[in-house]
Design a protein around this motif. Structure first.
Motif, PDB file in Angstrom:
ATOM      1  N   ARG A 169       0.734  -1.085   0.029  1.00  0.00           N
ATOM      2  CA  ARG A 169      -0.141   0.037   0.029  1.00  0.00           C
ATOM      3  C   ARG A 169       0.804   1.127  -0.055  1.00  0.00           C
ATOM      4  O   ARG A 169       0.442   2.290  -0.834  1.00  0.00           O
ATOM      5  CB  ARG A 169      -0.997   0.018   1.115  1.00  0.00           C
ATOM      6  N   ARG A 170       1.905   1.197   0.702  1.00  0.00           N
ATOM      7  CA  ARG A 170       2.856   2.149   0.787  1.00  0.00           C
ATOM      8  C   ARG A 170       3.635   2.405  -0.751  1.00  0.00           C
ATOM      9  O   ARG A 170       3.631   3.645  -1.122  1.00  0.00           O
ATOM     10  CB  ARG A 170       3.905   2.225   1.916  1.00  0.00           C
ATOM     11  N   LEU A 171       3.772   1.499  -1.266  1.00  0.00           N
ATOM     12  CA  LEU A 171       4.550   1.639  -2.781  1.00  0.00           C
ATOM     13  C   LEU A 171       3.427   2.385  -3.619  1.00  0.00           C
ATOM     14  O   LEU A 171       3.872   3.002  -4.332  1.00  0.00           O
ATOM     15  CB  LEU A 171       4.875   0.052  -3.233  1.00  0.00           C
ATOM     16  N   VAL A 172       2.110   1.840  -3.542  1.00  0.00           N
ATOM     17  CA  VAL A 172       1.009   2.350  -4.271  1.00  0.00           C
ATOM     18  C   VAL A 172       1.044   3.783  -4.053  1.00  0.00           C
ATOM     19  O   VAL A 172       0.807   4.555  -4.995  1.00  0.00           O
ATOM     20  CB  VAL A 172      -0.339   1.663  -3.987  1.00  0.00           C
ATOM     21  N   ARG A 173       0.924   4.328  -2.747  1.00  0.00           N
ATOM     22  CA  ARG A 173       0.808   5.455  -2.479  1.00  0.00           C
ATOM     23  C   ARG A 173       2.148   6.380  -2.947  1.00  0.00           C
ATOM     24  O   ARG A 173       1.908   7.233  -3.443  1.00  0.00           O
ATOM     25  CB  ARG A 173       1.037   5.585  -1.076  1.00  0.00           C
ATOM     26  N   LEU A 174       3.249   5.904  -2.884  1.00  0.00           N
ATOM     27  CA  LEU A 174       4.419   6.622  -3.451  1.00  0.00           C
ATOM     28  C   LEU A 174       4.544   6.745  -4.787  1.00  0.00           C
ATOM     29  O   LEU A 174       4.656   7.827  -5.382  1.00  0.00           O
ATOM     30  CB  LEU A 174       5.781   5.824  -3.152  1.00  0.00           C
ATOM     31  N   LEU A 175       4.048   5.775  -5.776  1.00  0.00           N
ATOM     32  CA  LEU A 175       3.910   5.747  -7.053  1.00  0.00           C
ATOM     33  C   LEU A 175       2.882   6.759  -7.554  1.00  0.00           C
ATOM     34  O   LEU A 175       2.707   7.238  -8.535  1.00  0.00           O
ATOM     35  CB  LEU A 175       3.702   4.290  -7.639  1.00  0.00           C
ATOM     36  N   ALA A 176       1.553   6.938  -6.622  1.00  0.00           N
ATOM     37  CA  ALA A 176       0.714   7.788  -6.992  1.00  0.00           C
ATOM     38  C   ALA A 176       1.195   9.258  -6.782  1.00  0.00           C
ATOM     39  O   ALA A 176       0.270  10.084  -7.663  1.00  0.00           O
ATOM     40  CB  ALA A 176      -0.594   7.582  -6.148  1.00  0.00           C
ATOM     41  N   GLU A 177       2.060   9.628  -6.064  1.00  0.00           N
ATOM     42  CA  GLU A 177       2.428  10.804  -5.976  1.00  0.00           C
ATOM     43  C   GLU A 177       3.559  11.239  -7.021  1.00  0.00           C
ATOM     44  O   GLU A 177       3.936  12.548  -7.027  1.00  0.00           O
ATOM     45  CB  GLU A 177       3.052  11.001  -4.651  1.00  0.00           C
ATOM     46  N   THR A 178       3.873  10.269  -7.856  1.00  0.00           N
ATOM     47  CA  THR A 178       5.083  10.786  -8.851  1.00  0.00           C
ATOM     48  C   THR A 178       4.547   9.963 -10.226  1.00  0.00           C
ATOM     49  O   THR A 178       3.856   9.233 -10.181  1.00  0.00           O
ATOM     50  CB  THR A 178       6.227  10.446  -8.471  1.00  0.00           C
ATOM     51  N   ASP A 179       5.218  10.443 -11.176  1.00  0.00           N
ATOM     52  CA  ASP A 179       4.810   9.812 -12.660  1.00  0.00           C
ATOM     53  C   ASP A 179       5.514   8.604 -12.780  1.00  0.00           C
ATOM     54  O   ASP A 179       4.889   7.610 -13.144  1.00  0.00           O
ATOM     55  CB  ASP A 179       5.390  10.745 -13.769  1.00  0.00           C
ATOM     56  N   GLU A 180       6.604   8.458 -12.186  1.00  0.00           N
ATOM     57  CA  GLU A 180       7.328   6.986 -12.374  1.00  0.00           C
ATOM     58  C   GLU A 180       8.434   7.306 -11.263  1.00  0.00           C
ATOM     59  O   GLU A 180       9.092   8.318 -10.990  1.00  0.00           O
ATOM     60  CB  GLU A 180       7.722   6.719 -13.440  1.00  0.00           C
ATOM     61  N   MET A 181       8.837   6.134 -10.842  1.00  0.00           N
ATOM     62  CA  MET A 181      10.028   6.043  -9.926  1.00  0.00           C
ATOM     63  C   MET A 181      10.921   4.652 -10.238  1.00  0.00           C
ATOM     64  O   MET A 181      10.479   3.923 -10.311  1.00  0.00           O
ATOM     65  CB  MET A 181       9.762   6.168  -8.505  1.00  0.00           C
ATOM     66  N   PRO A 182      12.293   5.063 -10.269  1.00  0.00           N
ATOM     67  CA  PRO A 182      13.046   3.764 -10.301  1.00  0.00           C
ATOM     68  C   PRO A 182      13.141   2.844  -9.073  1.00  0.00           C
ATOM     69  O   PRO A 182      12.719   3.569  -7.865  1.00  0.00           O
ATOM     70  CB  PRO A 182      14.529   4.383 -10.685  1.00  0.00           C
ATOM     71  N   LEU A 183      13.611   1.593  -9.050  1.00  0.00           N
ATOM     72  CA  LEU A 183      13.536   0.861  -8.013  1.00  0.00           C
ATOM     73  C   LEU A 183      14.554   1.487  -6.955  1.00  0.00           C
ATOM     74  O   LEU A 183      13.972   1.340  -5.541  1.00  0.00           O
ATOM     75  CB  LEU A 183      14.164  -0.554  -8.497  1.00  0.00           C
ATOM     76  N   HIS A 184      15.621   2.022  -7.242  1.00  0.00           N
ATOM     77  CA  HIS A 184      16.607   2.457  -6.015  1.00  0.00           C
ATOM     78  C   HIS A 184      16.000   3.372  -5.163  1.00  0.00           C
ATOM     79  O   HIS A 184      16.067   3.853  -4.163  1.00  0.00           O
ATOM     80  CB  HIS A 184      17.866   2.889  -6.522  1.00  0.00           C
ATOM     81  N   GLU A 185      15.028   4.520  -5.893  1.00  0.00           N
ATOM     82  CA  GLU A 185      14.254   5.567  -5.377  1.00  0.00           C
ATOM     83  C   GLU A 185      13.424   4.956  -4.272  1.00  0.00           C
ATOM     84  O   GLU A 185      13.114   5.545  -3.313  1.00  0.00           O
ATOM     85  CB  GLU A 185      13.956   6.678  -6.147  1.00  0.00           C
ATOM     86  N   LEU A 186      12.618   4.110  -4.741  1.00  0.00           N
ATOM     87  CA  LEU A 186      11.546   3.240  -4.112  1.00  0.00           C
ATOM     88  C   LEU A 186      12.041   2.732  -2.666  1.00  0.00           C
ATOM     89  O   LEU A 186      11.657   2.872  -1.992  1.00  0.00           O
ATOM     90  CB  LEU A 186      10.912   2.402  -4.770  1.00  0.00           C
ATOM     91  N   THR A 187      13.223   1.876  -3.188  1.00  0.00           N
ATOM     92  CA  THR A 187      13.852   1.375  -1.945  1.00  0.00           C
ATOM     93  C   THR A 187      14.421   2.180  -0.891  1.00  0.00           C
ATOM     94  O   THR A 187      14.394   1.690   0.344  1.00  0.00           O
ATOM     95  CB  THR A 187      15.154   0.441  -2.612  1.00  0.00           C
ATOM     96  N   ALA A 188      14.841   3.355  -1.286  1.00  0.00           N
ATOM     97  CA  ALA A 188      15.131   4.414  -0.147  1.00  0.00           C
ATOM     98  C   ALA A 188      14.292   4.933   0.845  1.00  0.00           C
ATOM     99  O   ALA A 188      14.348   5.177   1.873  1.00  0.00           O
ATOM    100  CB  ALA A 188      15.463   5.715  -0.819  1.00  0.00           C
ATOM    101  N   HIS A 189      12.811   4.559   0.265  1.00  0.00           N
ATOM    102  CA  HIS A 189      11.754   4.666   1.595  1.00  0.00           C
ATOM    103  C   HIS A 189      11.194   3.731   2.126  1.00  0.00           C
ATOM    104  O   HIS A 189      10.590   3.932   3.278  1.00  0.00           O
ATOM    105  CB  HIS A 189      10.630   4.888   0.646  1.00  0.00           C
ATOM    106  N   PHE A 190      12.194   2.540   2.244  1.00  0.00           N
ATOM    107  CA  PHE A 190      11.850   1.278   3.245  1.00  0.00           C
ATOM    108  C   PHE A 190      13.074   0.853   3.949  1.00  0.00           C
ATOM    109  O   PHE A 190      14.439   0.968   3.403  1.00  0.00           O
ATOM    110  CB  PHE A 190      11.323   0.328   2.172  1.00  0.00           C
ATOM    111  N   GLN A 191      13.081   0.264   5.034  1.00  0.00           N
ATOM    112  CA  GLN A 191      13.999  -0.254   5.780  1.00  0.00           C
ATOM    113  C   GLN A 191      14.142  -1.735   5.390  1.00  0.00           C
ATOM    114  O   GLN A 191      14.009  -2.621   6.227  1.00  0.00           O
ATOM    115  CB  GLN A 191      14.008  -0.296   7.316  1.00  0.00           C
ATOM    116  N   MET A 192      14.325  -2.131   4.012  1.00  0.00           N
ATOM    117  CA  MET A 192      14.544  -3.231   3.659  1.00  0.00           C
ATOM    118  C   MET A 192      15.364  -3.096   2.194  1.00  0.00           C
ATOM    119  O   MET A 192      15.459  -2.124   1.843  1.00  0.00           O
ATOM    120  CB  MET A 192      13.217  -4.093   3.218  1.00  0.00           C
ATOM    121  N   GLY A 193      15.984  -4.414   1.739  1.00  0.00           N
ATOM    122  CA  GLY A 193      16.709  -4.344   0.640  1.00  0.00           C
ATOM    123  C   GLY A 193      16.055  -4.369  -0.794  1.00  0.00           C
ATOM    124  O   GLY A 193      14.440  -4.428  -0.831  1.00  0.00           O
TER     125      GLY A 193
END
Length: 109
Positions: A20-44
């Motif tokens: 759900r957080r990933l969906v929210r992040l993607l809803a707030e931008t046109d598109e995002m690369p994996l490394h930028e998405l990963t920066a929002h989480f405490q996981m690899g």
């Protein structure tokens, strides 16, 4: 639903708070690369990638390659099924709350 099933239920996909957080992040931008998405989480990256795969299987996320990078974007149209489900229960609760209000007002009289 089976892990091998290419069509994943949208409700299953959004059941997890990370997704759900990933969906929210993607809803707030046109598109995002994996490394930028990963920066929002405490996981690899691998864990985030697995969550994105589940969202892709449900049709909620689209991806495209740009050089060596994969960019992700939201496809919100499958969320209409969730909206329809919520709308039904919203009407259900509104109707029942109105009935309860009427009963309480009748008891007061």
């Amino acid at each position: 639903m089976s892990e091998n099933n290419p069509q994943r239920n949208v409700f299953d996909a959004i059941a997890d708070p990370t997704r759900r957080r990933l969906v929210r992040l993607l809803a707030e931008t046109d598109e995002m690369p994996l490394h930028e998405l990963t920066a929002h989480f405490q996981m690899g990256r691998t864990a985030v990638s697995k969550h994105l795969t589940i969202l892709k299987e449900a049709g909620l996320v689209l991806d495209r390659k740009v050089g060596r990078e994969t960019r992700f974007r939201l496809n919100a149209s499958p969320l209409q099924e969730v909206q329809d489900w919520v709308a039904f229960y919203s009407k259900f609760w509104s109707t029942n709350m109105l009935r309860l209000k009427q009963l309480l007002e009748e008891e007061e009289e």
